[in-house]
Design a protein around this motif. Structure first.
Motif, PDB file in Angstrom:
ATOM      1  N   CYS A 191       0.849  -1.206   0.000  1.00  0.00           N
ATOM      2  CA  CYS A 191       0.000   0.000   0.000  1.00  0.00           C
ATOM      3  C   CYS A 191       0.881   1.252   0.000  1.00  0.00           C
ATOM      4  CB  CYS A 191      -0.920  -0.001   1.210  1.00  0.00           C
ATOM      5  SG  CYS A 191      -2.323  -1.125   1.056  1.00  0.00           S
ATOM      6  N   GLU A 192       1.959   1.206   0.763  1.00  0.00           N
ATOM      7  CA  GLU A 192       2.886   2.344   0.806  1.00  0.00           C
ATOM      8  C   GLU A 192       3.518   2.565  -0.566  1.00  0.00           C
ATOM      9  OE1 GLU A 192       6.997   3.100   3.133  1.00  0.00           O
ATOM     10  OE2 GLU A 192       5.296   2.604   4.419  1.00  0.00           O
ATOM     11  N   LEU A 193       3.899   1.482  -1.236  1.00  0.00           N
ATOM     12  CA  LEU A 193       4.459   1.591  -2.581  1.00  0.00           C
ATOM     13  C   LEU A 193       3.432   2.199  -3.535  1.00  0.00           C
ATOM     14  CD1 LEU A 193       6.631   0.973  -4.757  1.00  0.00           C
ATOM     15  CD2 LEU A 193       5.560  -1.283  -5.003  1.00  0.00           C
ATOM     16  N   THR A 194       2.184   1.766  -3.443  1.00  0.00           N
ATOM     17  CA  THR A 194       1.127   2.313  -4.304  1.00  0.00           C
ATOM     18  C   THR A 194       0.941   3.796  -4.045  1.00  0.00           C
ATOM     19  OG1 THR A 194       0.040   0.147  -4.192  1.00  0.00           O
ATOM     20  CG2 THR A 194      -1.227   1.965  -5.125  1.00  0.00           C
ATOM     21  N   ASP A 195       0.977   4.190  -2.773  1.00  0.00           N
ATOM     22  CA  ASP A 195       0.859   5.611  -2.425  1.00  0.00           C
ATOM     23  C   ASP A 195       1.992   6.419  -3.061  1.00  0.00           C
ATOM     24  OD1 ASP A 195      -1.337   4.959  -0.869  1.00  0.00           O
ATOM     25  OD2 ASP A 195      -0.226   4.969   1.012  1.00  0.00           O
ATOM     26  N   GLU A 196       3.199   5.883  -2.982  1.00  0.00           N
ATOM     27  CA  GLU A 196       4.359   6.575  -3.563  1.00  0.00           C
ATOM     28  C   GLU A 196       4.209   6.697  -5.076  1.00  0.00           C
ATOM     29  OE1 GLU A 196       7.727   4.314  -2.313  1.00  0.00           O
ATOM     30  OE2 GLU A 196       7.480   4.839  -0.194  1.00  0.00           O
ATOM     31  N   LEU A 197       3.770   5.631  -5.720  1.00  0.00           N
ATOM     32  CA  LEU A 197       3.610   5.659  -7.179  1.00  0.00           C
ATOM     33  C   LEU A 197       2.519   6.629  -7.600  1.00  0.00           C
ATOM     34  CD1 LEU A 197       3.979   1.877  -8.058  1.00  0.00           C
ATOM     35  CD2 LEU A 197       5.658   3.701  -8.375  1.00  0.00           C
ATOM     36  N   ALA A 198       1.435   6.688  -6.828  1.00  0.00           N
ATOM     37  CA  ALA A 198       0.344   7.610  -7.165  1.00  0.00           C
ATOM     38  C   ALA A 198       0.851   9.056  -7.196  1.00  0.00           C
ATOM     39  CB  ALA A 198      -0.790   7.460  -6.162  1.00  0.00           C
ATOM     40  N   GLU A 199       1.790   9.369  -6.323  1.00  0.00           N
ATOM     41  CA  GLU A 199       2.355  10.723  -6.300  1.00  0.00           C
ATOM     42  C   GLU A 199       3.193  11.021  -7.534  1.00  0.00           C
ATOM     43  OE1 GLU A 199       1.930  13.210  -4.197  1.00  0.00           O
ATOM     44  OE2 GLU A 199       0.753  12.185  -2.650  1.00  0.00           O
ATOM     45  N   THR A 200       3.639   9.985  -8.239  1.00  0.00           N
ATOM     46  CA  THR A 200       4.489  10.193  -9.416  1.00  0.00           C
ATOM     47  C   THR A 200       3.697  10.291 -10.727  1.00  0.00           C
ATOM     48  OG1 THR A 200       4.884   7.856 -10.028  1.00  0.00           O
ATOM     49  CG2 THR A 200       6.267   8.805  -8.269  1.00  0.00           C
ATOM     50  N   VAL A 201       2.396  10.024 -10.680  1.00  0.00           N
ATOM     51  CA  VAL A 201       1.596  10.089 -11.909  1.00  0.00           C
ATOM     52  C   VAL A 201       1.528  11.543 -12.391  1.00  0.00           C
ATOM     53  CG1 VAL A 201      -0.687   9.747 -12.934  1.00  0.00           C
ATOM     54  CG2 VAL A 201       0.211   8.075 -11.292  1.00  0.00           C
ATOM     55  N   ARG A 202       1.856  11.734 -13.644  1.00  0.00           N
ATOM     56  CA  ARG A 202       1.797  13.063 -14.257  1.00  0.00           C
ATOM     57  C   ARG A 202       1.089  12.959 -15.608  1.00  0.00           C
ATOM     58  NH1 ARG A 202       3.587  13.682  -9.916  1.00  0.00           N
ATOM     59  NH2 ARG A 202       5.216  15.093  -9.173  1.00  0.00           N
TER      60      ARG A 202
END
Length: 198
Positions: A184-195
């Motif tokens: 879940c933490e990894l998914t949260d981090e990846l969501a922040e990188t979506v551009r």
């Protein structure tokens, strides 16, 4: 032509992940063998490991390709254990039934309980660089046998309203319940990188 066709979507690929060939035409066996070799590294020549991982990656690519995501990743931090999680980024486009994309609509779509829900979905609103979003955690029971037992698959999804006509869904799924918090933490981090750029 859908509005998102003119946009470019970016998602950071985490270390220990391989991009699955869901939008390109490749020889699946050759691609999977090369990807397995990259993940295992040049120093490990165990044929059974390479073959098993290549088979799993080939099947993962075929599975993801069926859903037609923008991009799909196989997360393999420990090659000997195979794929730990699948990460897919897809587009949702408004239609005649739902002419405007909203975060509320995304929440209803992602957080709807299903007959195979293991527990009720958990949804919370977020704000991301790519736009307003909803984060939904869900768990499902799949492949139930005659004995009534099945496999629990957990997901962490982000519905991101990129525009009033379309949205993005970032979905990570896994079966390793012991790794749920980390994934879940990894998914949260990846969501922040979506551009999204137009």
């Amino acid at each position: 032509m859908p509005e998102f066709a003119a946009a470019t979507v970016h998602l950071r690929t985490p270390q220990d992940a391989v991009a699955l060939p869901v939008r390109t035409s490749v020889d699946p066996a050759a691609w999977a063998a090369a990807a397995a070799r990259r993940l295992v590294g040049p120093d490990d020549d165990e044929p059974k490991l390479l073959d098993a991982l290549a088979t799993e990656l080939r099947e993962a690519a075929a599975d993801s390709r069926e859903r037609g995501p923008i991009t799909a990743l196989s997360y393999v931090p420990e090659p000997r254990l195979g794929e730990l999680a699948r990460i897919e980024l897809s587009a949702l486009v408004a239609d005649d039934t739902y002419p405007t994309m909203t975060v509320d609509l995304l929440q209803r779509y992602l957080a709807a309980p299903t007959p195979v829900s293991y527990r009720p979905p958990e949804a919370e609103l977020r704000t991301l660089p790519a736009g307003p979003a909803v984060r939904v955690r869900h768990a499902y029971v799949q492949d139930v046998g005659r004995d009534g037992l099945g496999t629990v698959t957990e997901t962490c999804a982000y519905g991101i309203r990129a525009d009033e006509k379309w949205a993005l869904v970032l979905l990570a799924s896994w079966q390793a319940q012991a790794r749920t918090d980390a994934l879940c933490e990894l998914t949260d981090e990846l969501a922040e990188t979506v551009r999204v750029t137009v």
